[in-house]
Design an enzyme around this catalytic site. Structure first.
Site, PDB file in Angstrom:
ATOM      1  N   PHE A  32      -9.857 -12.144 -46.084  1.00 58.53           N
ATOM      2  CA  PHE A  32     -10.161 -12.552 -47.460  1.00 58.53           C
ATOM      3  C   PHE A  32      -9.902 -11.365 -48.392  1.00 58.53           C
ATOM      4  O   PHE A  32     -10.772 -10.915 -49.145  1.00 58.53           O
ATOM      5  CB  PHE A  32     -11.608 -13.050 -47.581  1.00 58.53           C
ATOM      6  CG  PHE A  32     -11.748 -14.142 -48.613  1.00 58.53           C
ATOM      7  CD1 PHE A  32     -11.280 -15.423 -48.342  1.00 58.53           C
ATOM      8  CD2 PHE A  32     -12.313 -13.895 -49.857  1.00 58.53           C
ATOM      9  CE1 PHE A  32     -11.398 -16.434 -49.290  1.00 58.53           C
ATOM     10  CE2 PHE A  32     -12.416 -14.900 -50.809  1.00 58.53           C
ATOM     11  CZ  PHE A  32     -11.956 -16.173 -50.531  1.00 58.53           C
ATOM     12  N   HIS A  37      -9.094  -3.986 -50.620  1.00 62.35           N
ATOM     13  CA  HIS A  37      -8.227  -3.875 -49.438  1.00 62.35           C
ATOM     14  C   HIS A  37      -6.814  -3.447 -49.825  1.00 62.35           C
ATOM     15  O   HIS A  37      -6.159  -2.687 -49.115  1.00 62.35           O
ATOM     16  CB  HIS A  37      -8.148  -5.216 -48.713  1.00 62.35           C
ATOM     17  CG  HIS A  37      -9.466  -5.730 -48.225  1.00 62.35           C
ATOM     18  ND1 HIS A  37     -10.072  -6.838 -48.749  1.00 62.35           N
ATOM     19  CD2 HIS A  37     -10.295  -5.264 -47.259  1.00 62.35           C
ATOM     20  CE1 HIS A  37     -11.211  -7.052 -48.120  1.00 62.35           C
ATOM     21  NE2 HIS A  37     -11.376  -6.111 -47.209  1.00 62.35           N
ATOM     22  N   LYS A 149     -16.810   1.952 -50.644  1.00 65.11           N
ATOM     23  CA  LYS A 149     -17.857   1.007 -51.071  1.00 65.11           C
ATOM     24  C   LYS A 149     -18.884   0.885 -49.950  1.00 65.11           C
ATOM     25  O   LYS A 149     -20.081   0.832 -50.206  1.00 65.11           O
ATOM     26  CB  LYS A 149     -17.256  -0.352 -51.397  1.00 65.11           C
ATOM     27  CG  LYS A 149     -18.307  -1.329 -51.854  1.00 65.11           C
ATOM     28  CD  LYS A 149     -17.669  -2.500 -52.557  1.00 65.11           C
ATOM     29  CE  LYS A 149     -18.499  -3.740 -52.392  1.00 65.11           C
ATOM     30  NZ  LYS A 149     -18.495  -4.242 -51.008  1.00 65.11           N
TER      31      LYS A 149
END
Lengths: 281, 281
Positions: A32, A37, A149
């Site tokens: 996803f 990414h 993150k």
């Protein structure tokens, strides 16, 4: 670009490619794909001859009451995004391929885990280091890319690699944000419209904390109080944790000095979001 | 032949050698080499371009009341033996080099351990798989050679390699014996003259067990009873365990069938000796 589901076929393909001394960059994901990414893939593409992306929603890093079943999946979209990012191989194994039998040997994370997300998700990082050890052994990358993150994840993987002399270089990559400051996440799709409008307060509160430190505040409790005040006044989300710790050791500090992380988790109705900043004094 | 003590230097040396596609065979040992080790080195030499021997008495696989301090060591003699066996690199690290800091991530063996030596040595196999994972990551061998005298160790390493997809082929090598049948072991030097004369009874009792099975006996308890009788009547050693289990699963069986192991540990005054045979019906 090739999509490969079998361990043996991926190994074979990489063995052929590696013969001439090509370097392999690896971006492990649960799919996803979002711009966070993409920034990992971009960096891997710049720094390596071959780029491998793994897409695997790893069941053993989810707790019994967590969102393994409902974690968002969309392999066609991921393939398109990977193709655009110049990925050479997508490794997209089944759960059966990765865990064909009950394991006789387990990896257990003993440190850097009893704080932040680790404290709320017992066994989570055991599952993360187990799947990564397997992926590192399957792909044998030169460099592996992880987003900051999940800064606790980066700290734990740093420990894994050093403790077991894994021959891979860990490359931490800065968090990618929406224009309003919200950190990119696969789970952002679960925010209601109203929650989406409130969510940038998470990063704003971290910026406020940094401003407090910049202006001379050295008391961790006062910085955390400033964050909570900011969040409580501007979101309906519930603060899961707000912590200030040394980095990457993730130990509590009496006074702010050296390298520290300020990290937050906020629960909305259908999504729990995390964010952090790392500050060096 | 080179003796290398630093991880980084060994990696560098192997990287250079491996460039042309040379294969690497690895024989991990705790040193004090005997003919059992020689047979591993011989096999590694025959099957690989480069042979790496590690000599490292691994503290974390010894229990608090075990013989870590007094385990026999003689690096000069080992170097001579390695040289004669055609070894290319001896990896001879210090404890500090292998364990420079407290580990944050641990390997725990959950199966195949609550029997045989594992039952008597809690944590032993955790230490074995930890050091081997590190050595595999440092050396990245194509094949690793282990003696079947430690058949439980072979079963546990088989589990380690499969569970974590470690890219190494496990090569089990048959036990080397003295002319009178006693399995070669670094610990044999601790036998008194009288004990040394009695010790071949260990292998004799295993041969007796095999003869019983060959003649049709399928009851594990009767086979074990035969072993105990043989040992009690011919040695002063105390039987630590005598077990008949499935192999490599190491589970108790009601009836002898398939592949089984018969394994023994006998305590003499200053040495505890182990031996086993694997029988396929």
């Amino acid at each position: 670009m090739k999509v490969i589901k079998e361990i043996s076929l991926l190994r074979e393909a990489l063995r052929d490619k590696r013969k001439d001394g090509s370097t392999v960059g690896f971006v492990p994901t649960m799919g996803f794909l979002h711009e966070g990414h993409q920034s990992l893939l971009k960096r891997a593409r710049e720094e390596n001859d071959i780029v491998v992306l793994s897409v695997f929603v790893n069941p053993i890093q989810f707790g019994p009451n967590e969102d393994f079943e409902t974690y968002p999946r969309d392999i066609e979209r991921d393939e398109q995004a990977a193709y655009e990012a110049g990925v050479d191989f997508i490794f997209y194994p089944s759960v059966e391929e990765m865990y064909p039998h009950k394991a006789g040997v387990s990896l257990i994370v003993n440190s850097r885990t009893n704080v932040l997300c680790g404290a709320k998700r017992p066994g989570h990082f055991d599952g993360v280091v187990t799947v990564l050890t397997k992926l590192f052994n399957i792909i044998q990358p030169d460099q592996a890319y992880f987003g900051l993150k999940d800064a606790q994840q980066v700290a734990v993987i740093d420990s894994l690699i050093r403790d077991f002399n894994i021959p891979v270089e860990l490359v931490p990559v800065n968090t990618v944000r929406e224009e309003d400051g919200l950190a990119k996440s696969s789970r952002n799709v679960f925010l209601s419209e109203e929650e989406r409008q409130q969510a940038p307060a998470i990063f704003k509160s971290l910026q406020k904390a940094r401003a407090l430190i910049d202006s001379g505040e050295r008391n961790p409790e006062k910085v955390i109080a400033g964050i909570k005040e900011e969040l409580d006044s501007s979101t309906s989300g519930e603060i899961d944790y707000a912590e200030l710790l040394s980095y990457p050791e993730l130990e509590r500090v009496e006074e702010i000095q050296g390298k520290i992380i300020i990290a937050l988790a906020v629960k909305f109705s259908r999504a729990r979001l995390i964010d952090n900043i790392i500050v060096e004094i």
